[in-house]
Design a protein around this motif. Structure first.
Motif, PDB file in Angstrom:
ATOM      1  N   ARG A  64       0.829  -1.219   0.000  1.00 47.06           N
ATOM      2  CA  ARG A  64       0.000   0.000   0.000  1.00 47.06           C
ATOM      3  C   ARG A  64       0.856   1.258   0.000  1.00 47.06           C
ATOM      4  O   ARG A  64       0.540   2.236  -0.662  1.00 47.06           O
ATOM      5  CB  ARG A  64      -0.938  -0.006   1.200  1.00 47.06           C
ATOM      6  CG  ARG A  64      -2.028  -1.040   1.091  1.00 47.06           C
ATOM      7  CD  ARG A  64      -2.814  -1.145   2.381  1.00 47.06           C
ATOM      8  NE  ARG A  64      -3.729  -2.254   2.348  1.00 47.06           N
ATOM      9  CZ  ARG A  64      -5.028  -2.147   2.141  1.00 47.06           C
ATOM     10  NH1 ARG A  64      -5.568  -0.961   1.945  1.00 47.06           N
ATOM     11  NH2 ARG A  64      -5.795  -3.207   2.131  1.00 47.06           N
ATOM     12  N   LYS A  65       1.945   1.214   0.753  1.00 49.73           N
ATOM     13  CA  LYS A  65       2.841   2.367   0.793  1.00 49.73           C
ATOM     14  C   LYS A  65       3.482   2.588  -0.579  1.00 49.73           C
ATOM     15  O   LYS A  65       3.573   3.713  -1.056  1.00 49.73           O
ATOM     16  CB  LYS A  65       3.917   2.158   1.856  1.00 49.73           C
ATOM     17  CG  LYS A  65       4.788   3.365   2.084  1.00 49.73           C
ATOM     18  CD  LYS A  65       5.739   3.120   3.218  1.00 49.73           C
ATOM     19  CE  LYS A  65       5.235   3.893   4.411  1.00 49.73           C
ATOM     20  NZ  LYS A  65       6.175   3.918   5.518  1.00 49.73           N
ATOM     21  N   ASP A  67       2.247   1.664  -3.454  1.00 54.55           N
ATOM     22  CA  ASP A  67       1.184   2.140  -4.337  1.00 54.55           C
ATOM     23  C   ASP A  67       0.921   3.632  -4.131  1.00 54.55           C
ATOM     24  O   ASP A  67       0.716   4.378  -5.076  1.00 54.55           O
ATOM     25  CB  ASP A  67      -0.090   1.326  -4.098  1.00 54.55           C
ATOM     26  CG  ASP A  67      -1.151   1.630  -5.134  1.00 54.55           C
ATOM     27  OD1 ASP A  67      -0.819   1.652  -6.336  1.00 54.55           O
ATOM     28  OD2 ASP A  67      -2.314   1.807  -4.736  1.00 54.55           O
ATOM     29  N   ALA A  68       0.951   4.075  -2.866  1.00 54.71           N
ATOM     30  CA  ALA A  68       0.717   5.484  -2.557  1.00 54.71           C
ATOM     31  C   ALA A  68       1.855   6.360  -3.092  1.00 54.71           C
ATOM     32  O   ALA A  68       1.650   7.535  -3.401  1.00 54.71           O
ATOM     33  CB  ALA A  68       0.573   5.671  -1.060  1.00 54.71           C
ATOM     34  N   LEU A  69       3.040   5.792  -3.221  1.00 52.74           N
ATOM     35  CA  LEU A  69       4.183   6.539  -3.735  1.00 52.74           C
ATOM     36  C   LEU A  69       4.255   6.541  -5.257  1.00 52.74           C
ATOM     37  O   LEU A  69       5.184   7.102  -5.837  1.00 52.74           O
ATOM     38  CB  LEU A  69       5.486   5.980  -3.155  1.00 52.74           C
ATOM     39  CG  LEU A  69       5.681   6.186  -1.661  1.00 52.74           C
ATOM     40  CD1 LEU A  69       6.927   5.456  -1.174  1.00 52.74           C
ATOM     41  CD2 LEU A  69       5.781   7.671  -1.311  1.00 52.74           C
TER      42      LEU A  69
END
Length: 75
Positions: A64-65, A67-69
């Motif tokens: 998720r991290k 993907d957020a980046l």
């Protein structure tokens, strides 16, 4: 009077007979009570492996991290 629960080696399933024969390899959370210790014979401690649920959680958080980046490159 409290009766001690026998320590059982997680990899082989045999009872750990003496305090010098086994080690605590991790503590697993429990939904219905206190955390449970996980033991293994000294010779089997490396076979106990990591906690699979925590590894999945860590992988999910890292995905998720990432993907957020903006993903893993290539875009």
């Amino acid at each position: 009077m409290t009766v001690a629960t026998p320590r059982v080696c997680r990899p082989c399933g045999q009872v750990i007979t003496g305090p010098a024969d086994g080690v605590l390899v991790r503590v697993e959370p429990s939904i219905s009570g206190p955390p449970r210790p996980v033991y293994a014979h000294l010779d089997h401690a490396n076979l106990a492996g990591p906690d699979a649920a925590r590894l999945r959680l860590l992988a999910d958080v890292l995905a998720r991290k990432l993907d957020a980046l903006g993903g893993a490159g290539g875009e």
